[in-house]
Design a protein around this motif. Structure first.
Motif, mmCIF file in Angstrom:
data_model
loop_
_atom_site.group_PDB
_atom_site.id
_atom_site.type_symbol
_atom_site.label_atom_id
_atom_site.label_comp_id
_atom_site.label_asym_id
_atom_site.label_seq_id
_atom_site.Cartn_x
_atom_site.Cartn_y
_atom_site.Cartn_z
ATOM 1 N N VAL A 131 -47.827 -40.565 22.490
ATOM 2 C CA VAL A 131 -48.069 -41.390 21.300
ATOM 3 C C VAL A 131 -49.517 -41.882 21.273
ATOM 4 O O VAL A 131 -50.173 -41.877 20.241
ATOM 5 C CB VAL A 131 -47.083 -42.585 21.247
ATOM 6 N N ALA A 132 -50.040 -42.256 22.445
ATOM 7 C CA ALA A 132 -51.410 -42.773 22.537
ATOM 8 C C ALA A 132 -52.459 -41.657 22.480
ATOM 9 O O ALA A 132 -53.653 -41.939 22.408
ATOM 10 C CB ALA A 132 -51.576 -43.563 23.825
ATOM 11 N N GLY A 133 -52.022 -40.406 22.528
ATOM 12 C CA GLY A 133 -52.962 -39.289 22.527
ATOM 13 C C GLY A 133 -53.556 -39.005 23.889
ATOM 14 O O GLY A 133 -54.547 -38.279 24.002
ATOM 15 N N ASP A 134 -52.959 -39.559 24.951
ATOM 16 C CA ASP A 134 -53.469 -39.398 26.316
ATOM 17 C C ASP A 134 -52.799 -38.270 27.092
ATOM 18 O O ASP A 134 -53.113 -38.065 28.265
ATOM 19 C CB ASP A 134 -53.290 -40.712 27.095
ATOM 20 N N ALA A 135 -51.847 -37.571 26.471
ATOM 21 C CA ALA A 135 -51.158 -36.455 27.128
ATOM 22 C C ALA A 135 -51.034 -35.318 26.115
ATOM 23 O O ALA A 135 -50.904 -35.567 24.917
ATOM 24 C CB ALA A 135 -49.780 -36.885 27.611
ATOM 25 N N PRO A 136 -51.086 -34.085 26.585
ATOM 26 C CA PRO A 136 -50.997 -32.960 25.660
ATOM 27 C C PRO A 136 -49.595 -32.840 25.062
ATOM 28 O O PRO A 136 -48.599 -33.157 25.722
ATOM 29 C CB PRO A 136 -51.318 -31.746 26.531
ATOM 30 N N ALA A 137 -49.533 -32.403 23.820
ATOM 31 C CA ALA A 137 -48.254 -32.168 23.147
ATOM 32 C C ALA A 137 -48.488 -31.195 22.005
ATOM 33 O O ALA A 137 -49.561 -31.184 21.405
ATOM 34 C CB ALA A 137 -47.678 -33.478 22.623
ATOM 35 N N SER A 138 -47.481 -30.397 21.719
ATOM 36 C CA SER A 138 -47.518 -29.495 20.574
ATOM 37 C C SER A 138 -46.879 -30.233 19.404
ATOM 38 O O SER A 138 -45.654 -30.276 19.259
ATOM 39 C CB SER A 138 -46.762 -28.202 20.891
ATOM 40 N N PHE A 145 -42.763 -33.648 18.398
ATOM 41 C CA PHE A 145 -43.457 -32.625 19.174
ATOM 42 C C PHE A 145 -42.445 -31.753 19.899
ATOM 43 O O PHE A 145 -41.279 -32.128 20.077
ATOM 44 C CB PHE A 145 -44.440 -33.267 20.166
ATOM 45 N N MET A 146 -42.905 -30.586 20.332
ATOM 46 C CA MET A 146 -42.038 -29.630 20.999
ATOM 47 C C MET A 146 -41.612 -30.168 22.369
ATOM 48 O O MET A 146 -42.423 -30.733 23.098
ATOM 49 C CB MET A 146 -42.743 -28.282 21.174
#
Length: 139
Positions: A10-17, A28-29
């Motif tokens: 949510v914070a944009g600190d971890a990768p997600a599709s 996200f996937m």
């Protein structure tokens, strides 16, 4: 926000599709999908379980799940149906304690499904269970 894997996404600190990113939710996937296209819808405001979930966030995640399910059924992926699944609590299978709705595309014969054998209690048992739930709902 508490420390949780979804909070980092949510914070944009971890990768997600990312499939959908709206002001109050993100979809996200799933990195461990049950079927191809399995994804998660997560409110951006942290809630460890349904009891802590803001009712508007609950509406938003289920509405997003509905919209995504509709898109899956009419899109390019081969989808015969869709399951929406939300586990609330460890006994229900919740592993990440940030509310999240699984959107699971289904194909005939995909091997995914509930494996429990349903029981058929008598009407007295059903009425007693209904009364206990009604009493818990009372203000």
């Amino acid at each position: 926000m508490t420390d949780c894997v979804f909070c980092a996404i949510v914070a944009g600190d971890a990768p997600a599709s990312i499939v959908l990113d709206e002001p109050d939710l993100i979809a996200f996937m799933d990195i461990r999908p049950f079927t191809a296209g399995h994804l998660l819808v997560v409110p951006k405001r942290h809630a460890p379980g349904l009891g802590a979930l803001d009712p508007e966030d609950g509406f938003r995640i289920f509405d997003a799940g509905r919209r995504i399910a509709t898109a899956l059924r009419s899109g390019a992926l081969p989808v015969d149906g869709v399951n929406l699944f939300l586990a609330d609590g460890e006994a229900a299978g919740q592993e990440v304690f940030h509310v999240h709705l699984h959107v699971i595309p289904r194909r005939h014969g995909d091997g995914f499904g509930l494996r429990a054998v349903p029981r058929s209690p008598n009407r007295t048992v059903l009425d007693g269970t209904a009364a206990a739930i009604r009493n818990a709902l009372a203000p």
